[in-house]
Design a protein around this motif. Structure first.
Motif, PDB file in Angstrom:
ATOM      1  N   GLN A 136      39.175  50.790  31.210  1.00 12.42           N
ATOM      2  CA  GLN A 136      38.776  49.540  30.463  1.00 12.42           C
ATOM      3  C   GLN A 136      39.577  49.477  29.048  1.00 12.42           C
ATOM      4  N   VAL A 137      39.865  50.740  28.650  1.00 10.13           N
ATOM      5  CA  VAL A 137      40.772  50.624  27.146  1.00 10.13           C
ATOM      6  C   VAL A 137      41.950  51.320  27.064  1.00 10.13           C
ATOM      7  N   PHE A 138      42.099  52.612  27.809  1.00  9.05           N
ATOM      8  CA  PHE A 138      43.248  53.216  27.463  1.00  9.05           C
ATOM      9  C   PHE A 138      44.213  53.014  28.462  1.00  9.05           C
ATOM     10  N   SER A 139      44.131  52.790  29.587  1.00 14.59           N
ATOM     11  CA  SER A 139      45.038  52.252  30.570  1.00 14.59           C
ATOM     12  C   SER A 139      44.710  51.036  31.290  1.00 14.59           C
ATOM     13  N   PRO A 140      44.737  50.064  30.629  1.00 17.69           N
ATOM     14  CA  PRO A 140      44.448  48.594  31.204  1.00 17.69           C
ATOM     15  C   PRO A 140      45.574  47.850  32.004  1.00 17.69           C
ATOM     16  N   GLN A 141      46.622  48.449  32.403  1.00 15.74           N
ATOM     17  CA  GLN A 141      47.690  47.927  33.091  1.00 15.74           C
ATOM     18  C   GLN A 141      47.267  47.049  34.370  1.00 15.74           C
ATOM     19  N   TYR A 142      46.470  47.568  35.021  1.00 17.40           N
ATOM     20  CA  TYR A 142      45.949  46.669  36.144  1.00 17.40           C
ATOM     21  C   TYR A 142      45.356  45.439  35.876  1.00 17.40           C
ATOM     22  N   GLY A 143      44.424  45.617  34.711  1.00 18.45           N
ATOM     23  CA  GLY A 143      43.795  44.351  34.334  1.00 18.45           C
ATOM     24  C   GLY A 143      44.893  43.411  33.717  1.00 18.45           C
ATOM     25  N   LEU A 144      45.998  43.726  32.824  1.00 21.72           N
ATOM     26  CA  LEU A 144      47.029  42.787  32.565  1.00 21.72           C
ATOM     27  C   LEU A 144      47.767  42.300  33.598  1.00 21.72           C
ATOM     28  N   VAL A 145      47.813  42.892  34.620  1.00 21.84           N
ATOM     29  CA  VAL A 145      48.585  42.240  35.829  1.00 21.84           C
ATOM     30  C   VAL A 145      47.761  41.224  36.320  1.00 21.84           C
ATOM     31  N   SER A 175      48.396  26.080  42.334  1.00 19.77           N
ATOM     32  CA  SER A 175      48.220  26.607  40.904  1.00 19.77           C
ATOM     33  C   SER A 175      46.490  26.889  40.894  1.00 19.77           C
ATOM     34  N   THR A 176      45.744  25.956  41.229  1.00 17.60           N
ATOM     35  CA  THR A 176      44.365  26.323  41.210  1.00 17.60           C
ATOM     36  C   THR A 176      44.009  27.351  42.036  1.00 17.60           C
ATOM     37  N   ILE A 177      44.495  27.584  43.386  1.00 15.15           N
ATOM     38  CA  ILE A 177      44.191  28.657  44.339  1.00 15.15           C
ATOM     39  C   ILE A 177      44.621  29.772  43.624  1.00 15.15           C
ATOM     40  N   VAL A 178      45.855  29.884  42.790  1.00 19.73           N
ATOM     41  CA  VAL A 178      46.327  31.059  42.204  1.00 19.73           C
ATOM     42  C   VAL A 178      45.201  31.520  41.122  1.00 19.73           C
ATOM     43  N   CYS A 179      45.017  30.604  40.284  1.00 18.66           N
ATOM     44  CA  CYS A 179      44.106  30.867  39.249  1.00 18.66           C
ATOM     45  C   CYS A 179      42.703  31.385  39.675  1.00 18.66           C
ATOM     46  N   ASN A 180      41.988  30.913  40.759  1.00 22.01           N
ATOM     47  CA  ASN A 180      40.854  31.208  41.194  1.00 22.01           C
ATOM     48  C   ASN A 180      40.957  32.400  41.939  1.00 22.01           C
ATOM     49  N   THR A 181      42.094  32.656  42.754  1.00 23.97           N
ATOM     50  CA  THR A 181      42.208  34.009  43.253  1.00 23.97           C
ATOM     51  C   THR A 181      42.523  35.242  42.089  1.00 23.97           C
ATOM     52  N   GLY A 182      43.071  34.927  41.083  1.00 22.84           N
ATOM     53  CA  GLY A 182      43.001  35.913  40.081  1.00 22.84           C
ATOM     54  C   GLY A 182      41.522  36.142  39.199  1.00 22.84           C
ATOM     55  N   ILE A 183      40.881  34.941  39.261  1.00 26.45           N
ATOM     56  CA  ILE A 183      39.581  35.240  38.735  1.00 26.45           C
ATOM     57  C   ILE A 183      38.648  35.976  39.590  1.00 26.45           C
ATOM     58  N   THR A 184      38.903  35.878  40.974  1.00 24.06           N
ATOM     59  CA  THR A 184      37.963  36.879  41.858  1.00 24.06           C
ATOM     60  C   THR A 184      38.422  38.133  42.032  1.00 24.06           C
ATOM     61  N   VAL A 185      39.898  38.415  41.885  1.00 27.66           N
ATOM     62  CA  VAL A 185      40.426  39.601  41.941  1.00 27.66           C
ATOM     63  C   VAL A 185      40.081  40.423  40.430  1.00 27.66           C
ATOM     64  N   ASP A 186      39.850  39.580  39.636  1.00 29.03           N
ATOM     65  CA  ASP A 186      39.155  40.071  38.119  1.00 29.03           C
ATOM     66  C   ASP A 186      37.945  40.619  38.091  1.00 29.03           C
ATOM     67  N   CYS A 187      37.126  39.861  38.939  1.00 23.52           N
ATOM     68  CA  CYS A 187      35.606  40.261  38.997  1.00 23.52           C
ATOM     69  C   CYS A 187      35.516  41.329  39.839  1.00 23.52           C
ATOM     70  N   LEU A 188      36.300  41.453  41.151  1.00 23.85           N
ATOM     71  CA  LEU A 188      36.253  42.518  41.849  1.00 23.85           C
ATOM     72  C   LEU A 188      36.707  43.899  41.046  1.00 23.85           C
ATOM     73  N   TYR A 189      37.644  43.894  40.231  1.00 24.86           N
ATOM     74  CA  TYR A 189      38.226  44.879  39.467  1.00 24.86           C
ATOM     75  C   TYR A 189      37.192  45.357  38.421  1.00 24.86           C
ATOM     76  N   LYS A 190      36.452  44.153  37.773  1.00 25.67           N
ATOM     77  CA  LYS A 190      35.332  44.619  36.676  1.00 25.67           C
ATOM     78  C   LYS A 190      34.110  45.362  37.341  1.00 25.67           C
ATOM     79  N   PHE A 191      33.909  44.651  38.385  1.00 21.43           N
ATOM     80  CA  PHE A 191      32.913  45.374  39.104  1.00 21.43           C
ATOM     81  C   PHE A 191      32.980  46.470  39.808  1.00 21.43           C
ATOM     82  N   PHE A 192      33.954  46.768  40.200  1.00 20.14           N
ATOM     83  CA  PHE A 192      34.312  48.382  40.731  1.00 20.14           C
ATOM     84  C   PHE A 192      34.155  49.281  39.563  1.00 20.14           C
ATOM     85  N   ILE A 193      34.990  48.954  38.673  1.00 21.34           N
ATOM     86  CA  ILE A 193      34.844  49.897  37.407  1.00 21.34           C
ATOM     87  C   ILE A 193      33.537  50.121  37.084  1.00 21.34           C
ATOM     88  N   SER A 194      32.810  48.957  36.849  1.00 19.53           N
ATOM     89  CA  SER A 194      31.343  49.127  36.077  1.00 19.53           C
ATOM     90  C   SER A 194      30.432  49.948  37.069  1.00 19.53           C
TER      91      SER A 194
END
Length: 373
Positions: free
Chosen positions: A102-111, A71-90
């Protein structure tokens, strides 16, 4: 986003997102998490292999600890992917497309967010599962079963509970027209977080009570004239395992308490019927600091947990160094075994177990008496 719930223009919404994602804290926290989250993921993977290899930990405790590591690996994997996603957008995506994701189509961020929720939910229930397992082990320490039945049952319950927030994913009406709106309210997350906090508080006090019970049991057996070798050995193993779980309970409690405090003190209470006004946008900007801070602290706490477990337990330290191949830099004393044939080694298993048993008894300073006839 439905226009009937908007009292702001698209430019104002995109400007709010630009303020949040363009802040220096957001940028530095994303870069910092890109360093610490993969490190925590790798460390917990090595720790899970170490737990499997380490002897002296009960099989039920091993099962729960393995689920905790996963579960810790899953959580930290989600945090890593979240950072990559935000870094790619910005930093990679064109400016005119950033606001849409960021606002109107956040489906990927919700996953990605639900991957993090799944890991943290299973992690927060691990402390409760460990408290139940250690309570049963303390009560029946004389003849505690060596089968993983209890651990397997607790793990199944953990996984089922962890999927409760995942059912809260907002699906389009075309896919699931009967999605109850009350499931998406602030009250559901507050209810789940409150019970997580209460469960971890209860687990913390249970471990304190178990330590007190084992301490007084040890005093009673040491002062007793009866030389109950097996009872002393089982009690010693139970105490060492229970004490080894203490850092895990503390780290779990810190993560859950931080989430509950953030939810109670600074989280705005919105639902589907909330109208987006300028006040709402200002509240979102002020709130954005706290979840990012919490996501930044989670990998740090897990890295600290790995270092504490390696420092506290000699068995875990030696096996961790062997599994990670760090024994090249930090030599580990490996117990040598006789190089015999397979038939001889199989016949000598009983004698080696007796030697290991006698060493355990000597470590406990036990002097078994021979019966007089």
């Amino acid at each position: 986003m439905d226009k009937k719930y908007m009292n702001c223009t698209r430019c104002e919404l995109c400007g709010t997102a630009d303020v949040i994602y363009g802040s220096p804290f957001m940028e530095y926290s994303i870069l910092f998490r890109l360093l610490t989250a993969p490190l925590a993921t790798m460390g917990m993977g090595l720790l899970s292999a170490t737990i499997v290899k380490t002897k002296g930990i009960h099989i039920n405790t091993k099962v729960i600890l393995l689920v905790l590591c996963i579960s810790t690996i899953v959580c930290n994997t989600g945090i890593t992917v979240d950072c990559l996603y935000k870094f790619f957008i910005s930093n990679v995506m064109p400016n005119y497309m950033q606001c849409d994701f960021q606002v109107f189509s956040p489906q990927y961020g919700l996953v990605i967010r639900h991957i993090e929720i799944l890991g943290t939910m299973c992690l927060s229930t691990s402390a409760i599962a460990l408290a139940i397992e250690r309570t049963v082990a303390t009560i029946f320490y004389r003849n505690y079963s060596s089968k993983p039945t209890l651990g397997s049952i607790l793990v199944v319950v953990q996984i089922l509970i962890s999927f409760i927030p995942i059912w809260n994913i907002r699906l389009p009406k075309q896919m699931y027209p009967y999605s109850p709106p009350e499931l998406h309210d602030y009250k559901l997350y507050h209810f789940i977080s409150m019970w997580q906090t209460l469960g971890n508080v209860l687990a913390f006090f249970i471990f304190i009570i178990l330590w007190i019970i084992n301490y007084y049991r040890k005093k009673i057996i040491e002062n007793s004239h009866l030389q109950v070798v097996l009872a002393r050995y089982n009690l010693h193993e139970n105490m060492s395992t229970t004490c080894l779980m203490a850092p895990i309970i503390v780290v779990n409690a810190m993560i859950v308490f931080a989430a509950e405090l953030s939810l109670l003190l600074v989280t705005p209470q919105y639902d589907r019927d909330t109208v987006v006004t300028h006040q709402v946008l200002d509240e979102v900007i002020e709130y954005s600091f706290y979840p990012e801070l919490q996501l930044t602290l989670i990998p740090i706490l897990f890295i600290a947990l790995i270092l504490i477990l390696v420092a506290v337990s000699k068995k875990i330290r030696e096996n961790f160094l062997l599994v990670s191949n760090l024994s090249i830099c930090f030599p580990v004393k490996v117990h040598s075994t006789d190089s015999r044939s397979s038939s001889e080694s199989s016949s000598s298993e009983g004698s080696s177990e007796r030697i290991h048993w006698n060493r355990k008894i000597d470590g406990l300073s036990i002097t078994p008496q021979t019966p007089e006839f």
